[in-house]
Design a protein around this motif. Structure first.
Motif, PDB file in Angstrom:
ATOM      1  N   GLY A 167      14.488   0.472  -0.614  1.00 11.00           N
ATOM      2  CA  GLY A 167      13.845   1.325   0.388  1.00 11.00           C
ATOM      3  C   GLY A 167      13.348   0.575   1.605  1.00 11.00           C
ATOM      4  N   GLY A 168      13.406  -0.756   1.570  1.00 13.59           N
ATOM      5  CA  GLY A 168      12.840  -1.520   2.686  1.00 13.59           C
ATOM      6  C   GLY A 168      11.343  -1.280   2.833  1.00 13.59           C
ATOM      7  N   VAL A 169      10.696  -0.846   1.751  1.00 11.50           N
ATOM      8  CA  VAL A 169       9.257  -0.571   1.812  1.00 11.50           C
ATOM      9  C   VAL A 169       8.508  -1.876   1.561  1.00 11.50           C
ATOM     10  CG1 VAL A 169       7.336   0.734   0.822  1.00 11.50           C
ATOM     11  CG2 VAL A 169       9.595   1.801   1.038  1.00 11.50           C
ATOM     12  N   PHE A 170       7.525  -2.120   2.416  1.00 15.23           N
ATOM     13  CA  PHE A 170       6.806  -3.385   2.434  1.00 15.23           C
ATOM     14  C   PHE A 170       5.570  -3.226   1.540  1.00 15.23           C
ATOM     15  CE2 PHE A 170       4.312  -6.396   5.302  1.00 15.23           C
ATOM     16  CZ  PHE A 170       5.082  -7.507   5.021  1.00 15.23           C
ATOM     17  N   PRO A 171       5.485  -3.970   0.418  1.00 17.15           N
ATOM     18  CA  PRO A 171       4.329  -3.776  -0.465  1.00 17.15           C
ATOM     19  C   PRO A 171       3.120  -4.571   0.024  1.00 17.15           C
ATOM     20  CG  PRO A 171       5.895  -5.282  -1.498  1.00 17.15           C
ATOM     21  CD  PRO A 171       6.441  -4.954  -0.136  1.00 17.15           C
ATOM     22  N   HIS A 172       2.014  -3.899   0.178  1.00 20.93           N
ATOM     23  CA  HIS A 172       0.745  -4.554   0.526  1.00 20.93           C
ATOM     24  C   HIS A 172      -0.111  -4.505  -0.731  1.00 20.93           C
ATOM     25  CE1 HIS A 172      -2.624  -4.999   3.778  1.00 20.93           C
ATOM     26  NE2 HIS A 172      -2.897  -5.688   2.693  1.00 20.93           N
ATOM     27  N   THR A 173      -0.161  -5.644  -1.451  1.00 21.92           N
ATOM     28  CA  THR A 173      -0.873  -5.614  -2.728  1.00 21.92           C
ATOM     29  C   THR A 173      -2.362  -5.867  -2.524  1.00 21.92           C
ATOM     30  OG1 THR A 173      -0.406  -7.945  -3.101  1.00 21.92           O
ATOM     31  CG2 THR A 173       1.089  -6.376  -4.110  1.00 21.92           C
ATOM     32  N   LEU A 174      -3.154  -5.161  -3.322  1.00 19.21           N
ATOM     33  CA  LEU A 174      -4.606  -5.361  -3.376  1.00 19.21           C
ATOM     34  C   LEU A 174      -4.962  -5.671  -4.823  1.00 19.21           C
ATOM     35  CD1 LEU A 174      -5.844  -2.362  -1.197  1.00 19.21           C
ATOM     36  CD2 LEU A 174      -5.566  -4.753  -0.513  1.00 19.21           C
ATOM     37  N   PRO A 175      -6.035  -6.441  -5.043  1.00 23.39           N
ATOM     38  CA  PRO A 175      -6.383  -6.799  -6.424  1.00 23.39           C
ATOM     39  C   PRO A 175      -6.788  -5.573  -7.247  1.00 23.39           C
ATOM     40  CG  PRO A 175      -8.072  -7.576  -4.874  1.00 23.39           C
ATOM     41  CD  PRO A 175      -6.934  -7.060  -4.045  1.00 23.39           C
ATOM     42  N   ASN A 176      -6.101  -5.371  -8.365  1.00 25.18           N
ATOM     43  CA  ASN A 176      -6.550  -4.356  -9.314  1.00 25.18           C
ATOM     44  C   ASN A 176      -7.834  -4.832  -9.978  1.00 25.18           C
ATOM     45  OD1 ASN A 176      -3.305  -3.301  -9.933  1.00 25.18           O
ATOM     46  ND2 ASN A 176      -4.993  -1.849  -9.833  1.00 25.18           N
ATOM     47  N   GLN A 177      -8.821  -3.978 -10.026  1.00 31.28           N
ATOM     48  CA  GLN A 177     -10.064  -4.273 -10.743  1.00 31.28           C
ATOM     49  C   GLN A 177      -9.795  -4.100 -12.247  1.00 31.28           C
ATOM     50  OE1 GLN A 177     -12.640  -5.487  -8.799  1.00 31.28           O
ATOM     51  NE2 GLN A 177     -10.940  -5.371  -7.342  1.00 31.28           N
ATOM     52  N   PRO A 178     -10.660  -4.666 -13.103  1.00 27.17           N
ATOM     53  CA  PRO A 178     -10.409  -4.565 -14.554  1.00 27.17           C
ATOM     54  C   PRO A 178     -10.306  -3.114 -15.057  1.00 27.17           C
ATOM     55  CG  PRO A 178     -12.131  -6.180 -14.107  1.00 27.17           C
ATOM     56  CD  PRO A 178     -11.819  -5.521 -12.797  1.00 27.17           C
ATOM     57  N   ASP A 179     -10.891  -2.170 -14.309  1.00 28.76           N
ATOM     58  CA  ASP A 179     -10.808  -0.763 -14.740  1.00 28.76           C
ATOM     59  C   ASP A 179      -9.594  -0.041 -14.143  1.00 28.76           C
ATOM     60  OD1 ASP A 179     -11.512  -0.475 -12.087  1.00 28.76           O
ATOM     61  OD2 ASP A 179     -13.312   0.726 -12.457  1.00 28.76           O
ATOM     62  N   GLY A 180      -8.678  -0.796 -13.555  1.00 27.81           N
ATOM     63  CA  GLY A 180      -7.442  -0.201 -13.045  1.00 27.81           C
ATOM     64  C   GLY A 180      -7.521   0.314 -11.615  1.00 27.81           C
ATOM     65  N   THR A 181      -8.723   0.352 -11.062  1.00 21.76           N
ATOM     66  CA  THR A 181      -8.872   0.888  -9.706  1.00 21.76           C
ATOM     67  C   THR A 181      -8.524  -0.175  -8.658  1.00 21.76           C
ATOM     68  OG1 THR A 181     -11.205   0.214  -9.585  1.00 21.76           O
ATOM     69  CG2 THR A 181     -10.760   2.436 -10.417  1.00 21.76           C
ATOM     70  N   LEU A 182      -8.345   0.295  -7.421  1.00 17.57           N
ATOM     71  CA  LEU A 182      -8.400  -0.573  -6.241  1.00 17.57           C
ATOM     72  C   LEU A 182      -9.730  -0.229  -5.577  1.00 17.57           C
ATOM     73  CD1 LEU A 182      -4.802   0.049  -4.797  1.00 17.57           C
ATOM     74  CD2 LEU A 182      -5.554  -1.786  -6.347  1.00 17.57           C
ATOM     75  N   ARG A 183     -10.451  -1.237  -5.082  1.00 19.06           N
ATOM     76  CA  ARG A 183     -11.721  -0.930  -4.397  1.00 19.06           C
ATOM     77  C   ARG A 183     -11.437  -0.097  -3.152  1.00 19.06           C
ATOM     78  NH1 ARG A 183     -13.194  -6.543  -4.466  1.00 19.06           N
ATOM     79  NH2 ARG A 183     -14.398  -7.000  -6.339  1.00 19.06           N
ATOM     80  N   LEU A 184     -12.249   0.939  -2.976  1.00 15.80           N
ATOM     81  CA  LEU A 184     -12.036   1.796  -1.808  1.00 15.80           C
ATOM     82  C   LEU A 184     -12.187   0.992  -0.523  1.00 15.80           C
ATOM     83  CD1 LEU A 184     -13.887   5.024  -3.003  1.00 15.80           C
ATOM     84  CD2 LEU A 184     -11.418   4.619  -2.970  1.00 15.80           C
ATOM     85  N   GLU A 185     -13.133   0.034  -0.510  1.00 19.18           N
ATOM     86  CA  GLU A 185     -13.301  -0.760   0.722  1.00 19.18           C
ATOM     87  C   GLU A 185     -12.095  -1.669   0.958  1.00 19.18           C
ATOM     88  OE1 GLU A 185     -15.413  -0.628  -1.846  1.00 19.18           O
ATOM     89  OE2 GLU A 185     -16.402  -2.552  -2.247  1.00 19.18           O
ATOM     90  N   ASP A 186     -11.453  -2.105  -0.117  1.00 22.79           N
ATOM     91  CA  ASP A 186     -10.218  -2.899   0.048  1.00 22.79           C
ATOM     92  C   ASP A 186      -9.102  -2.039   0.645  1.00 22.79           C
ATOM     93  OD1 ASP A 186     -11.546  -5.023  -1.090  1.00 22.79           O
ATOM     94  OD2 ASP A 186     -10.452  -4.981  -3.003  1.00 22.79           O
TER      95      ASP A 186
END
Ligand SMILES: *Cc1c(COP(=O)(O)O)cnc(C)c1O
Length: 348
Positions: free
Chosen positions: A99-118
């Motif tokens: 897809g040519g989609v560019f992944p912007h990874t953010l750290p997964n928190q231990p509870d599976g979430t991404l921080r909203l501020e991240d």
């Protein structure tokens, strides 16, 4: 035939007799012409369960997630995803490769979430140098984060944030029915903030093959073209969809049993000297025990010793394992696995 206790994944489950019966009797047609009544019915039921307008039967969760990325993003656009997400770790880089989609990874928190501020900080402003941030993907339950379910409230907030910035929001809900069982709500409530959601029929729900991508009628119409482009148009797929319908009818109410057994398995393993488990886990059907530093065995040696006793488990690191409960794991199996672990570690 099945003497082994197989905890490697919930994908190892075979179709129930009721599914084989339904497959045998399934009315079929050419699904590329949208003329397979059984596929059409599965898609309708699945969409209803997810609270969406339409569904699309796909061969795998991987294809469902890939189609979602392709439907929401143009080439060179960016998707925000967790660094421990299935899409990032285990889907062969498909969103980029195909897809040519560019992944912007953010750290997964231990509870599976991404921080909203991240997430907020990752969304790029308009600038000629930047790719357009187009999509947020969350995973529920989160496989590599201990099978943690994301809450309705968190999902709502993440969806609000994404939509406020013009992003689409996709949920990789491979195990959304486990998440719903863990959260005590419906999958539709968990999917409500998302534009699209994929869920798997072939995991805890025991169907032999398939996943469903759900979303608005317009999105799913575009997704149907992409599925065809990827070679996923399946003709008399009603044979497979029939098992999926039985899966949706019979299996969700029993998932709480898998979760109870996972909790009992975790409790039993945690009581063995040399094994520890992450705090507050398990929340669904996955148990991630680790060997304490003083244990002289590697995870591979423990895995081998257990397999000699007919017990198959997943190994996720040098010292860590993944054990998944599912419809084939009984209370007696849980007890057998705990005593086998105890025996193997006692001999070390
Ligand atoms: C299994 C899984 C998938 C992909 O499913 P396949 O049907 O194996 O392609 C996607 N996401 C998560 C979180 C999974 O666990």
């Amino acid at each position: 035939m099945n003497q082994r206790i197989d905890l490697r994944s919930d994908t190892v489950t075979h179709p129930l007799p009721e599914m084989r019966e339904a497959m045998y009797r399934a009315e079929v047609g050419d699904d590329v012409f949208e003329e397979d009544p059984t596929v059409n019915r599965l898609q309708e039921i699945a969409a209803g369960r997810m609270g969406k307008e339409a569904g699309l039967f796909v061969p795998s969760g991987t294809m469902g997630n890939l189609i979602a990325a392709l439907v929401h993003c143009q080439r060179g656009e960016e998707a925000i995803i967790g660094d421990l997400s299935h899409t990032f770790l285990f889907e062969v880089g498909g969103i980029s490769a195909l897809g040519g989609v560019f992944p912007h990874t953010l750290p997964n928190q231990p509870d599976g979430t991404l921080r909203l501020e991240d997430i907020r900080a990752a969304i790029r402003p308009e600038n000629v140098h930047f790719p357009k941030t187009r999509l947020l993907i969350l995973e529920n339950t989160h496989n590599r984060c201990g099978g943690a379910p994301l809450s309705r409230e968190y999902t709502r907030q993440a969806g609000e944030l994404a939509h406020a910035h013009g992003l689409a929001f996709h949920i990789d809900g491979a195990r959304i029915f486990n998440a719903a069982a863990a959260e005590g709500c419906s999958p539709a409530e968990l999917a409500e903030p998302a534009d699209t959601i994929t869920f798997c029929l072939s995991k805890a729900l025991c169907a032999p093959v398939g996943s469903v991508l759900c979303g608005s009628r317009e999105t799913i119409a575009r997704a149907r073209r992409i599925r065809k482009q990827l070679g996923g148009g399946m003709r008399q797929a009603g044979i497979l969809a029939a098992a999926g319908i039985v899966a949706l009818e019979l299996m969700p109410p029993r998932l709480v049993e898998d979760h109870r057994r996972a909790a009992e398995l975790a409790g039993g393993l945690a009581a063995i000297p040399g094994i520890f488990l992450p705090k507050g886990m398990p929340r669904s059907n996955m148990v991630f025990p680790e060997l304490s530093p003083e244990v002289p065995l590697s995870a591979r040696q423990v895995e081998t010793a257990l397999s000699e006793r007919g017990i198959l488990i997943g190994r996720v690191s040098e010292r860590g394992f993944r054990l998944v409960t599912h419809a084939w794991i009984s209370d007696a199996d849980v007890a057998a696995v705990i005593s086998a672990f105890r025996e193997v570690l006692a001999r070390s």
